[in-house]
Scaffold this active site. Structure first.
Site, short mmCIF file in Angstrom:
data_model
loop_
_atom_site.label_atom_id
_atom_site.label_comp_id
_atom_site.label_asym_id
_atom_site.label_seq_id
_atom_site.Cartn_x
_atom_site.Cartn_y
_atom_site.Cartn_z
N ARG A 292 0.84 -1.23 0.11
CA ARG A 292 0.16 0.09 -0.01
C ARG A 292 0.92 1.36 0.05
O ARG A 292 0.57 2.25 -0.75
CB ARG A 292 -0.77 -0.26 1.12
CG ARG A 292 -2.00 0.82 1.22
CD ARG A 292 -2.76 0.92 2.62
NE ARG A 292 -3.17 -0.36 3.15
CZ ARG A 292 -4.23 -0.94 2.97
NH1 ARG A 292 -5.28 -0.25 2.01
NH2 ARG A 292 -4.47 -1.97 3.18
N CYS A 360 -25.48 -2.14 -10.39
CA CYS A 360 -26.73 -2.52 -9.88
C CYS A 360 -26.91 -3.15 -8.60
O CYS A 360 -27.32 -4.18 -8.20
CB CYS A 360 -27.35 -3.51 -10.86
SG CYS A 360 -27.58 -2.62 -12.41
N1 LLP Z 1 3.26 -8.94 3.00
C1 LLP Z 1 2.19 -9.90 3.13
C2 LLP Z 1 2.32 -11.41 3.36
C3 LLP Z 1 0.77 -9.32 2.89
O1 LLP Z 1 -0.26 -10.19 3.12
C4 LLP Z 1 0.31 -8.16 2.61
C5 LLP Z 1 -1.13 -7.71 2.44
C6 LLP Z 1 1.49 -7.16 2.50
C7 LLP Z 1 2.99 -7.76 2.73
C8 LLP Z 1 1.37 -5.99 2.12
O2 LLP Z 1 0.75 -5.12 3.05
P1 LLP Z 1 0.67 -3.37 2.82
O3 LLP Z 1 2.06 -2.90 2.70
O4 LLP Z 1 -0.18 -3.32 1.56
O5 LLP Z 1 -0.29 -3.20 3.87
N2 LLP Z 1 -7.43 -5.54 0.18
C9 LLP Z 1 -7.16 -4.88 1.45
C10 LLP Z 1 -5.64 -5.14 1.92
C11 LLP Z 1 -5.10 -6.64 2.01
C12 LLP Z 1 -3.84 -6.83 2.48
C13 LLP Z 1 -3.30 -8.25 2.08
N3 LLP Z 1 -1.92 -8.42 2.89
C14 LLP Z 1 -7.41 -3.37 1.32
O6 LLP Z 1 -7.85 -3.11 0.33
O7 LLP Z 1 -7.11 -3.06 2.38
#
Ligand code: LLP
Length: 431
Positions: A292, A360
């Site tokens: 993110r 929808c």
């Molecule tokens: N590493 C692992 C093992 C993960 O499962 C994830 C995210 C990351 C790194 C990266 O995390 P970040 O830096 O992006 O926070 N769809 C959800 C977010 C799901 C995150 C899943 N794992 C949303 O839209 O908020």
């Protein structure tokens, strides 16, 4: 403004130095717009400060699930990032972009035989192993090929982070990884150490996403290093790598705090150094897996207003030409977003409304209870900010609506990084 790549000039919203209104005119709507320079700057926050504080063997893995297409991988390659993938589709995309596959770590809590073989055939450097069945399969398939597969174990440190449930993954009862608390992590480590075709490099944890508590990584580092010390005491094996996962939060609205990533990394590194000395451990090579915080503020979505519906005495709706198909995050997590009328950006916002999509169902909301200028009308451009992460990658074809193009801006240049889907694309697999 919530991010430094946004400006308002002459009432118009600029993104990455470019007029959002001109981009919408040139490419049509709806579109995702991404700013290459912001992606690069975000990568450097990690690559530079991780090397500075953790040393030369530290690595930053971009978590591809946040946003995955070929151009992203070529940016990652040129920024010296490694990547984390979770599916053969992400592996295929990285490989097609010419990414160095030895710098790829394959996650996922349920890799089937095809996935494992596909990853091995494509030279994926490391597997993050989640369960015994997978470990056994990897050992067998590596044996058939006559080599040792490098792996790390995903371990759950038992930390409950303050984020939304869907992304809270460090608790003992998580579906991901081996809990330390129950002894499962120690047990699987012993099993792996006895396997002929497994090279156990170390351990991994990821406790959650959209995290703002600055001590989360320190807390997980503590539990993980103490576990590494226990493993050393019990088996003599000393982990050479420790991956602390991803998760730093980003600013979706003015209410979200700003995280100083460099300072955070400095604090974690100081702590790791001290604890390793106390525990008499060699400092493992540290990795992190930001997703993110690499791409979220590097993206916005531009839509056009279809109608403004005033239900007297109740509420108002502004309906746009996209919605939950290109951004399901409000529908899934009630995620907050900042919304701006792109060419009325300085007008007072006194029209209370819900910004809703064209799909929808009533749950197709991009953002409820916002305020936009009273004058917003059909044809106006609406910008939803901070959509670079988990929007394009979570898009669907619900209602048979084609996926949006991704337009990349880079200084004065703009180019199509992903073409928008056509109607032909929608039916190409239909028999
Ligand atoms: N590493 C692992 C093992 C993960 O499962 C994830 C995210 C990351 C790194 C990266 O995390 P970040 O830096 O992006 O926070 N769809 C959800 C977010 C799901 C995150 C899943 N794992 C949303 O839209 O908020």
């Amino acid at each position: 403004m919530i991010c430094s790549n946004l400006q308002i000039k002459d009432n118009i919203l600029y993104f990455g130095g470019r007029s959002t209104v001109e981009l919408a005119e040139k490419y049509g709507t709806p579109i995702y717009v991404m700013d290459e320079q912001t992606i690069r700057n975000n990568c450097r926050k990690y690559t530079v400060s991780m090397k500075k504080y953790f040393g030369d063997n530290a690595r930053a893995f971009y978590a591809s699930k946040a946003c995955c297409f070929k151009k992203i991988y070529s940016i990652m390659q040129s920024e010296g990032m490694c990547v984390d993938v979770v599916s053969p589709g992400e592996i295929y995309t990285a490989k097609s972009a010419g990414f160095d596959m030895s710098k790829v770590c394959f996650h996922s809590n349920s890799k089937n035989d095809f996935d494992i073989n596909f990853a091995m055939d494509n030279g994926v450097g490391c597997f993050a192993v989640d369960n015994l069945e997978e470990l056994t399969a990897i050992n067998n398939f590596a044996g058939e090929r006559g080599f040792k597969q490098k792996i790390i174990f995903r371990v759950t440190p038992g930390i409950d982070t303050h984020t939304y449930e869907a992304v809270n993954t460090g608790k003992v009862d998580s579906k991901f990884g081996f809990p330390i608390e129950t002894g499962a992590a120690m047990e699987i480590t012993k099993v792996a150490l006895g396997m002929d075709n497994i090279d156990l490099a170390g351990f991994h944890c990821h406790v959650g996403s959209q995290l703002f508590d600055s001590d989360v990584f320190v807390r997980s580092a503590k539990i993980m290093l103490e576990f590494i010390a226990e493993v050393k005491a019990e088996t003599g094996y000393e982990a050479r790598e420790l991956d602390l996962g991803g998760g730093y939060g980003v600013r979706y609205t003015e209410n979200d705090p700003e995280i100083d990533i460099e300072d955070n990394i400095r604090q974690v590194a100081e702590y790791v150094k001290k604890l390793c000395a106390d525990l008499n451990l060699k400092e493992p090579a540290i990795s992190m897996e930001p997703g993110r915080s690499i791409v979220a503020d590097a993206g916005i979505t531009l839509y056009k207003v279809g109608n403004v519906k005033r239900i007297e005495g109740y509420k108002n709706y502004i309906a746009i030409d996209g919605g939950m198909g290109d951004n399901p995050r409000y529908a899934l997590y009630e995620s907050e977003y900042t919304v701006i009328a792109a060419h009325k950006a300085n007008e007072p916002c006194d029209f209370p409304c819900d910004l809703v999509g064209r799909f929808c169902e009533s749950g197709d909301i991009i953002q409820p209870k916002i305020k936009l200028p009273e004058s917003v009308a059909r044809g106006d451009i609406i910008a939803v900010l901070t959509t670079g992460a988990y929007n394009y990658s979570m898009a669907s074809n619900y209602n048979r609506i084609p996926k949006l193009p991704v337009i990349m801006v880079n200084g004065n240049e703009d180019y199509i990084a992903v073409k928008g889907e056509t109607f032909e694309d929608l039916i190409k697999n239909d028999m």
